[in-house]
Design a protein around this motif. Structure first.
Motif, mmCIF file in Angstrom:
data_model
loop_
_atom_site.group_PDB
_atom_site.id
_atom_site.type_symbol
_atom_site.label_atom_id
_atom_site.label_comp_id
_atom_site.label_asym_id
_atom_site.label_seq_id
_atom_site.Cartn_x
_atom_site.Cartn_y
_atom_site.Cartn_z
ATOM 1 N N SER A 185 21.507 29.325 35.718
ATOM 2 C CA SER A 185 20.137 29.414 35.220
ATOM 3 C C SER A 185 19.229 28.568 36.099
ATOM 4 O O SER A 185 19.640 27.522 36.623
ATOM 5 N N ARG A 194 17.034 26.831 35.049
ATOM 6 C CA ARG A 194 16.793 25.563 34.339
ATOM 7 C C ARG A 194 17.821 24.506 34.714
ATOM 8 O O ARG A 194 17.681 23.351 34.336
ATOM 9 N N ARG A 195 18.850 24.914 35.449
ATOM 10 C CA ARG A 195 19.900 23.972 35.869
ATOM 11 C C ARG A 195 20.168 24.163 37.356
ATOM 12 O O ARG A 195 21.206 24.683 37.772
ATOM 13 N N ASP A 248 7.144 28.683 31.600
ATOM 14 C CA ASP A 248 8.274 28.400 30.716
ATOM 15 C C ASP A 248 9.471 29.247 31.160
ATOM 16 O O ASP A 248 9.502 30.462 30.953
ATOM 17 N N LEU A 249 10.459 28.601 31.768
ATOM 18 C CA LEU A 249 11.648 29.320 32.230
ATOM 19 C C LEU A 249 12.475 29.855 31.074
ATOM 20 O O LEU A 249 13.294 30.764 31.256
ATOM 21 N N ASP A 266 16.992 35.662 35.118
ATOM 22 C CA ASP A 266 17.252 34.233 35.342
ATOM 23 C C ASP A 266 18.454 34.038 36.267
ATOM 24 O O ASP A 266 18.404 33.255 37.222
#
Length: 399
Positions: free
Chosen positions: A261, A263-264, A286-287, A295
């Protein structure tokens, strides 16, 4: 599918063979056990025929049986054989218009020829039917062409309808085979992309870490030990990614938190930093609103871009911009390293993978050296899960 068709064809051929045997048996009964109709004056007295003519009629009867038995395996030959037997019988004392077997055999052979024959089969069947009936009509002194045409249309018409249905079924089978082949190709490409993204990034980081450990092995054992530990960590991460890929290939669903993702992305930055470079990351939007598929694809694209930067521009500063806006996910990766001159010896598989991932979402990829130096990658993926896939626009330089 092919096994089912094979069983169906075997049953069809067996049924046709049984029908041919039954037709021959009925014909033998007509010849050697004369029915009352022939004795009452509706036809010749078969019991009074010389044995020679009975032998000829028996041979013709066998020919009719062979024509019916072969009407699905050798349709054109069967139609010609039935027509030839019918025409030959027209010159015997027993015209083919009297017994029922000759007409049934001719109609069955012509029907099978039209239904399952090749491109010229309808013509062969029509010529065989109308020529043999026309000759028989002339020999008998009849001119009942209305009956001949009516029966011909009643038999050849449905045969042609069956032919069209078979052709449509064949097209559907071919289309299904094409779709299956395309699905297999897409699956192979997907596997190739995943393997490239996982292995290429991991191996690049391990090579850089191992090189760093070797460089300071004698002067700074602590730093060398940290680099080797980093090699182990990256190796474990690669193994985990490969196991996750195997789980997906076996049809199991991976938990969303276990998937890559955007986000990581901290592990992705290791390669550039190990190569002596710096990474600046900017995230807008906003992911969490990005669909899982987009993603994961965005993560893989960013992974490839950072791996290329670490491999081809060690020590460069890399600016990463991730933006979610207006239903789109945009990635912009720029480094200030050397341009195409030092990056032209790659295979180009990484950028190909980026392009293919973008194509799945109808996105765009632009990649290449910048005029002022460095390399730039721009990717835009529609982040709307209900959006339709459009034709992508892609520009890429080999890297």
């Amino acid at each position: 599918m092919s096994a089912t068709l094979g069983i169906r064809y075997r049953w069809r051929d067996a049924a046709v063979a049984v029908a041919a045997v039954a037709l021959v048996a009925f014909g033998l009964a007509e010849l050697y056990v004369p029915l009352a109709g022939y004795v009452d004056g509706q036809g010749p007295d078969l019991g009074a025929l010389p044995s020679g003519w009975l032998a000829v009629l028996t041979v013709l009867l066998v020919g009719y049986g062979l024509a019916v038995a072969a009407c699905t395996s050798y349709p054109r030959a069967a139609a010609v054989l039935a027509g030839a037997c019918f025409t030959t019988q027209s010159f015997t004392p027993v015209l083919p218009e009297w017994p029922i077997v000759p007409l049934l055999a001719l109609l069955a052979a012509c029907f099978g020829c039209v239904a399952v024959g090749g491109r010229t089969a309808p013509t062969v069947a029509a010529v065989s039917y109308f020529a043999s009936l026309g000759i028989e009509n002339t020999v008998a002194g009849d001119s009942d062409w209305v009956f001949i045409v009516f029966v011909g249309l009643a038999v050849l018409g449905p045969g042609y309808a069956v032919r069209m249905r078979r052709a449509q079924a064949a097209r559907l089978v071919a289309l299904a085979a094409e779709r299956e082949a395309a699905a297999r190709t897409d699956e192979r490409l997907r596997i190739a992309r995943e393997l490239h993204d996982i292995v290429s990034h991991g191996v690049s980081v391990m090579v850089l870490q191992a090189g760093a450990a070797q460089a300071v092995l004698d002067s700074d054992s602590h730093q060398a030990r940290e680099s080797l530990e980093a090699v182990q960590d990256v190796g474990r991460e690669v193994v985990t990614e490969l196991r996750r890929l195997l789980v997906l290939l076996r049809g199991a669903e991976a938990a969303p938190e276990g998937l890559p993702s955007l986000r990581r992305i901290e592990p992705l930055l290791t390669a550039v930093r190990v190569a002596g470079g710096r990474v600046d990351v900017t995230v807008r939007g906003d992911l969490a609103t990005v669909p899982v598929a987009a993603d994961v694809s965005g993560y893989r694209v960013l992974q490839e871009a950072l791996t290329n930067a670490a491999r081809h521009a060690p020590g460069a500063t890399v600016d990463v911009s991730i933006e979610v806006d207006g239903g789109s996910l945009r990635l912009h990766v720029v480094d200030d390293g050397p341009g195409l001159g030092r990056r032209g010896n790659g295979t180009g598989h990484g950028l190909t993978g980026m392009r293919e991932r973008a194509e799945l979402f109808g996105g765009t990829v632009t990649a290449g050296p910048r005029p002022q130096g460095g390399f730039e990658v721009r990717v835009e993926l529609p982040a709307d899960p209900d959006g339709s896939v459009s034709a992508p626009g892609t520009k890429a330089a080999t890297r």
